[in-house]
Design a protein around this motif. Sequence first.
Motif, mmCIF file in Angstrom:
data_model
loop_
_atom_site.group_PDB
_atom_site.id
_atom_site.type_symbol
_atom_site.label_atom_id
_atom_site.label_comp_id
_atom_site.label_asym_id
_atom_site.label_seq_id
_atom_site.Cartn_x
_atom_site.Cartn_y
_atom_site.Cartn_z
ATOM 1 N N GLY A 21 0.812 -1.211 0.000
ATOM 2 C CA GLY A 21 0.000 0.000 0.000
ATOM 3 C C GLY A 21 0.843 1.258 0.000
ATOM 4 O O GLY A 21 0.539 2.242 -0.702
ATOM 5 N N GLN A 22 1.925 1.231 0.768
ATOM 6 C CA GLN A 22 2.814 2.391 0.790
ATOM 7 C C GLN A 22 3.563 2.539 -0.540
ATOM 8 O O GLN A 22 3.874 3.651 -0.976
ATOM 9 C CB GLN A 22 3.793 2.289 1.957
ATOM 10 N N LEU A 23 3.821 1.403 -1.185
ATOM 11 C CA LEU A 23 4.489 1.432 -2.489
ATOM 12 C C LEU A 23 3.642 2.168 -3.522
ATOM 13 O O LEU A 23 4.121 3.082 -4.202
ATOM 14 C CB LEU A 23 4.777 0.004 -2.955
ATOM 15 N N VAL A 24 2.364 1.778 -3.670
ATOM 16 C CA VAL A 24 1.538 2.420 -4.699
ATOM 17 C C VAL A 24 1.286 3.889 -4.357
ATOM 18 O O VAL A 24 1.188 4.734 -5.259
ATOM 19 C CB VAL A 24 0.211 1.659 -4.923
ATOM 20 N N ALA A 25 1.196 4.216 -3.068
ATOM 21 C CA ALA A 25 1.022 5.617 -2.684
ATOM 22 C C ALA A 25 2.219 6.446 -3.128
ATOM 23 O O ALA A 25 2.070 7.553 -3.675
ATOM 24 C CB ALA A 25 0.823 5.717 -1.173
ATOM 25 N N LYS A 26 3.427 5.915 -2.923
ATOM 26 C CA LYS A 26 4.626 6.641 -3.326
ATOM 27 C C LYS A 26 4.690 6.800 -4.840
ATOM 28 O O LYS A 26 5.056 7.872 -5.353
ATOM 29 C CB LYS A 26 5.876 5.913 -2.832
ATOM 30 N N LEU A 27 4.347 5.748 -5.564
ATOM 31 C CA LEU A 27 4.416 5.811 -7.023
ATOM 32 C C LEU A 27 3.495 6.893 -7.584
ATOM 33 O O LEU A 27 3.782 7.481 -8.638
ATOM 34 C CB LEU A 27 4.065 4.457 -7.629
ATOM 35 N N HIS A 28 2.383 7.143 -6.901
ATOM 36 C CA HIS A 28 1.422 8.143 -7.377
ATOM 37 C C HIS A 28 1.541 9.465 -6.625
ATOM 38 O O HIS A 28 0.737 10.381 -6.867
ATOM 39 C CB HIS A 28 -0.003 7.598 -7.250
ATOM 40 N N ASP A 29 2.489 9.545 -5.699
ATOM 41 C CA ASP A 29 2.713 10.764 -4.924
ATOM 42 C C ASP A 29 1.434 11.226 -4.228
ATOM 43 O O ASP A 29 1.034 12.398 -4.305
ATOM 44 C CB ASP A 29 3.254 11.879 -5.818
ATOM 45 N N THR A 30 0.790 10.288 -3.535
ATOM 46 C CA THR A 30 -0.422 10.587 -2.791
ATOM 47 C C THR A 30 -0.520 9.608 -1.636
ATOM 48 O O THR A 30 0.442 8.891 -1.350
ATOM 49 C CB THR A 30 -1.664 10.514 -3.708
#
Length: 459
Positions: A156-165
């Motif tokens: 979950g933290q990975l996809v948040a970082k990839l989208h900067d949100t």
Amino acid sequence: MSAIPRLEHAARKAQATGRVPALSVALHRADREPWIFTVGDSGNPAHPLDADSRFRIGSVTKTFTAVLVMQARDEGLLDLDQPLAAYLDLPAHGDATIRRLLSHTAGFQREPFGDVWDTLVSPSAAELLAQLDRAERVLPNGRRFHYSNLAFAVLGQLVAKLHDTTWEQLLADRILGPLNLTATTVQPPPQAAVGYVVDAYSDAARPEPQLDAGGAGPAAQLWSTAADMATWAAFLVSPETADPGGKVLAAATVDEMRWPHTTREQDVWAGGFGLGLMLAPQGRRAMHVGHNGAMPGFLAGVHGRRGGDGTPGGLGCAVLGSSGTAGEINDLVHELLQLSVEIDPAAITPWRSAPPAPREFRSALGVWWSEGSSFVFSWHGGALQSRVAEAAADVPPSVFAPVAGSPDVLRTVSGREAGELLRLTRDDSGAIVRMHWATYRFTRVQDAFDGVPASNGPE
């Protein structure tokens, strides 16, 4: 007994037998109006139990996180077989691949570092990642299935970082909004039911404290209704009906998520795991796909059904209960899916004639032989197909599609030998006289590997 009374009877029995304070169930299918049923007491005087009551869905949350990961993959933001370290700066375990995390085969310990279930205080997103070097790799990478909330928290933290949100915002924008899952929320709304631990030796029930999962939210944070979750289950098994425009995820990608990556037990192959999805075989080529969930005072079962005789499109079911101890909750979802198909099967589409096969493929139709066995090639649904002659009727055929720019070469797009090429050899008249599929020779007569007909016998 008609369909609805039998479904209600099963739900009432599970609620009474399991001693579940509040039970909410829903059945979604593309060819019927949704069925929603509740029984019990929400424990919330301001909001008595009804179809809009909200329950914690626990680890069903992981299926949403898995879809966000696959969205990022389809958009070219990540590669499932790349290590975490390619995308996140981590103090440890950066060699674990994203695919292994999705399938619970990376060997991560079950929970984030610390005694969260004693303190009921979860680490923040930043703390969870910073403390990864204090978490164990309890098994070697790829050794076997080991369920891990920590793995999905990191995803979950990975996809948040990839989208900067944030994961929460990404979830709302990329899944909940497009699928109109308006009753699914990160925090409990006023309509939330109270979750209980029910005493094993009396009829007493004690409200459970509610943990905010914090940085582990992508693994277990969400609240929802049975109706929303039945719709979500329908998406997981039949995105072509629940999301026909592919706004959330391409149907082919959801199919990829459903492919088994591991069994959950070594000795009993009764269940498996795909990419973020639980898989429960039901016999005769039927499969239940989804996830169970558990948080203090709540259990959830959210599954859809694919395959099997009589299964309609978009068949999804959710069973949400306000007890953390009633296994009947997770059993009921499978019972209701089975009952739905048994007592109200999908309508049978009448057969109708269609145009013949294109002229260039007509000489491929009929019986061919390879490795001593016979195969039947046919034309159905606008495509060349093949089946082992003695295969059971419910075994899916192999389906072929032409390869652009390569006359007489087709690709197997599904079924046996998926991905392999089928090459056609023609005589001077244009008739197909030989085929090679996955490099194996196919001929009109049964022959040995030396090309001599089997009917010749020994020399």
